[in-house]
Design an enzyme around this catalytic site. Structure first.
Site, mmCIF file in Angstrom:
data_model
loop_
_atom_site.group_PDB
_atom_site.id
_atom_site.type_symbol
_atom_site.label_atom_id
_atom_site.label_comp_id
_atom_site.label_asym_id
_atom_site.label_seq_id
_atom_site.Cartn_x
_atom_site.Cartn_y
_atom_site.Cartn_z
ATOM 1 N N SER A 85 3.866 2.634 -10.565
ATOM 2 C CA SER A 85 4.847 1.784 -9.884
ATOM 3 C C SER A 85 6.098 1.651 -10.742
ATOM 4 C CB SER A 85 4.240 0.401 -9.629
ATOM 5 O OG SER A 85 5.273 -0.463 -9.197
ATOM 6 N N HIS A 130 5.237 5.061 -6.716
ATOM 7 C CA HIS A 130 5.140 3.831 -5.918
ATOM 8 C C HIS A 130 6.420 3.035 -6.145
ATOM 9 C CE1 HIS A 130 2.831 0.682 -3.816
ATOM 10 N NE2 HIS A 130 3.408 -0.176 -4.643
ATOM 11 N N ASP A 166 8.445 -0.422 -5.076
ATOM 12 C CA ASP A 166 8.268 -1.762 -4.502
ATOM 13 C C ASP A 166 9.593 -2.356 -4.027
ATOM 14 O OD1 ASP A 166 5.394 -2.284 -4.864
ATOM 15 O OD2 ASP A 166 5.851 -2.104 -6.997
ATOM 16 N N MET A 208 11.429 -5.414 -2.450
ATOM 17 C CA MET A 208 11.212 -6.858 -2.234
ATOM 18 C C MET A 208 12.519 -7.485 -1.787
ATOM 19 S SD MET A 208 8.971 -7.794 -5.592
ATOM 20 C CE MET A 208 7.684 -6.700 -6.217
ATOM 21 N N HIS A 243 6.606 0.806 -0.663
ATOM 22 C CA HIS A 243 5.874 -0.413 -0.263
ATOM 23 C C HIS A 243 6.916 -1.480 0.027
ATOM 24 C CE1 HIS A 243 3.112 -3.869 -1.950
ATOM 25 N NE2 HIS A 243 3.298 -3.975 -0.639
ATOM 26 N N MET A 274 7.978 -5.009 0.893
ATOM 27 C CA MET A 274 7.586 -6.417 0.947
ATOM 28 C C MET A 274 8.791 -7.161 1.503
ATOM 29 S SD MET A 274 5.631 -6.443 -2.706
ATOM 30 C CE MET A 274 6.265 -4.829 -3.119
ATOM 31 N N MET A 289 -3.812 -5.281 -1.572
ATOM 32 C CA MET A 289 -3.163 -6.061 -2.636
ATOM 33 C C MET A 289 -4.243 -6.804 -3.411
ATOM 34 S SD MET A 289 0.017 -5.363 -2.405
ATOM 35 C CE MET A 289 0.407 -6.365 -3.827
ATOM 36 N N ASP A 342 -3.518 -1.995 -5.301
ATOM 37 C CA ASP A 342 -2.208 -2.325 -5.860
ATOM 38 C C ASP A 342 -2.220 -3.716 -6.503
ATOM 39 O OD1 ASP A 342 0.478 -2.512 -6.412
ATOM 40 O OD2 ASP A 342 1.155 -2.496 -4.320
#
Ligand code: DX5
Ligand code: ZN
Length: 218
Positions: free
Chosen positions: A11, A36, A38, A40, A69, A71, A140, A178
């Site tokens: 990540s 990966h 993230d 957000m 991913h 979020m 998660m 994750d």
């Protein structure tokens, strides 16, 4: 014994943002299977990271697929834009999406591989109607929003139940874990049935990343 069926997705949340290029090349040299990424938005999760332009930049230089991913609170509106920007795997949250089947289908139609992330406090039953439509379930094992958190041990039961459900239905959905994947937790995570591991701190924070990658795969 090396288990080649376990894939590793470092990540980049834990990578040095001043040296992203060098960092992702390093992950690739250590045999990473995916990056990966993230995203957000400061609403669905309290933290804020990066968005579409950076995904597009990464896509230009990455030699392995991007596992994005998101979020964010409005995946129904934004997911396709991430696929168009370069996400190979697009993981949206089951808690945030409204039209799960439609979203998974449109991700596929846009050329992406659909995945769903499920929070520690969300029941697996929420995946029941869409499991067939997914390439990956991102379980998660910490609450989303931050790297470097402690693995929630009760998640192991959820991973096991998901593995049973997938086997029972004869599906080949990838179980991606994750959050808090590290030397101490990885054996039980693999034993519970995970086939793809996201590792932020345990990979990018390791002194010897090559060794860390090897160890996480088992
Ligand atoms: C947390 C993110 C994770 C995070 C994992 O919301 O979804 O991908 O980067 O970090 P570690 O491996 O440090 O727990
Ligand atoms: Zn993540």
């Amino acid at each position: 014994m090396t288990n080649h069926s376990i894939e590793l997705a470092p990540s980049i949340l834990a990578a040095d943002p001043m040296n992203f290029m060098k960092e992702i090349q390093d992950a690739e040299n250590c045999g990473a299977d995916l990056h990966h990424f993230d995203v957000m938005d400061g609403h669905f999760v309290p933290n804020l990271t990066y968005g579409l332009p950076l995904v597009a930049k990464f896509k230009k230089v990455a030699k392995i697929p991007l596992d994005v991913h998101i979020m964010i609170q409005n995946p129904d509106e934004m997911a396709i834009k991430y696929v168009e920007a370069g996400a190979d795997v697009l993981v949206f949250h089951v808690e945030a999406a409204r039209h799960h089947h439609m979203l998974a289908t449109s991700i596929r139609n846009a050329g992406g591989r659909p995945g769903v992330a499920i929070n520690p406090g969300t029941s697996l039953s929420n995946l029941d109607a869409i499991l067939e439509d997914l390439e990956v379930v991102n379980v998660m094992t910490v609450n989303p929003g931050f790297g470097g958190q402690k693995f929630i041990t009760s998640s192991l039961r959820k991973i096991e139940s998901l593995a049973n459900l997938i086997a029972k239905r004869g599906l080949s959905v990838v179980i991606q874990v994750d959050g808090g994947v590290n030397v101490e937790t990885v054996a039980s995570i693999r034993n519970a049935g995970a086939t793809r591991l996201v590792a932020g701190t345990a990979f990018y924070g390791a002194e010897d990343r090559m060794q860390a990658a090897k160890m996480l795969r088992g």
